[in-house]
Design a protein around this motif. Structure first.
Motif: not given
Ligand SMILES: NC(=O)c1ccc[n+]([C@@H]2O[C@H](COP(=O)([O-])OP(=O)(O)OC[C@H]3O[C@@H](n4cnc5c(N)ncnc54)[C@H](OP(=O)(O)O)[C@@H]3O)[C@@H](O)[C@H]2O)c1
Length: 188
Positions: A2, A4, A136, A162-166, A178-180
């Protein structure tokens, strides 16, 4: 594998002061208490801009106290600059300029299955994003505001967001998000 963008930022979205100081950052917590040790263990190649590299050179003594070496990275590092910069002896630093895409190709090959880290600054991370190459963002949000400074990510990204992952708390000093990132958006 990935690509990052991993960085610390102030609450109001600055990764350094206007004059490239990070003095506000260090009192917020010890690096060993953050996700950094696990993160760096999975990094196979990294890239940074000229001002971030100059900060590293200026703070070699401080970095040496933390890591035992004036240059903290065992991984190959690509430094983006249009000017000639000093080299740190005994390190694998490669100076490049212009389009990030061919450099990313080289970095991915060198990383050999590990992750590629865009250290910063924010516009360099934005250049990888513009090229559809940033997967990410891992952002340690420090519990301070700076008012002005070097921006976290000088791009407008709204739809898709952005997509919040955690999200996790690190002491009283940091929140780690953490974003995707969406791909294929071009420069806005
Ligand atoms: N809070 C954190 O965790 C964190 C993380 C990373 C960095 N930082 C700090 O944040 C600050 C970042 O500074 P900055 O925002 O000015 O960004 P930077 O990316 O470190 O430096 C920007 C410079 O990089 C060169 N550059 C960028 N893209 C290029 C390209 N495609 N081709 C050729 N050269 C290119 C240009 O310099 P030339 O004029 O030489 O061409 C440009 O002016 C630094 O103080 C750094 O120490 C903080």
């Amino acid at each position: 594998m990935s690509t990052q963008y991993y960085t610390a930022t102030s609450l109001d979205g600055f990764i350094a002061t206007e004059d490239d100081s990070l003095e506000w950052l260090f009192p917020l917590g010890a690096i060993g208490d953050t996700g950094y040790p696990a993160f760096i263990a999975q990094v196979g190649a990294l890239a940074m801009g000229a001002n971030t590299y100059r900060w590293m050179l200026r703070n070699a003594v401080h970095i040496g106290q933390e890591t035992g070496s004036g240059w903290p990275y065992a991984q190959p590092a690509w430094v983006f600059s249009s000017r000639a910069l000093a080299m740190v002896p005994g390190t694998d630093v490669r100076f490049v300029s212009g389009d990030v895409a061919p450099v990313h190709h080289e970095m991915t090959r060198a990383a050999a299955g590990l992750n590629v880290w865009i250290v910063g600054g924010g516009d360099l991370a934005g250049q990888f994003f513009d090229a559809g190459l940033l997967d990410e963002a891992i952002v340690q949000i420090g519990s301070v505001t700076l008012g002005t400074g070097k921006p976290l990510f000088p791009r407008r990204v709204t739809s898709p967001p952005w997509r919040l992952m955690s999200a996790r708390q690190i002491g009283a000093g940091f929140a780690e998000l953490r974003y995707r990132l969406p791909h294929g958006h071009g420069k806005t």
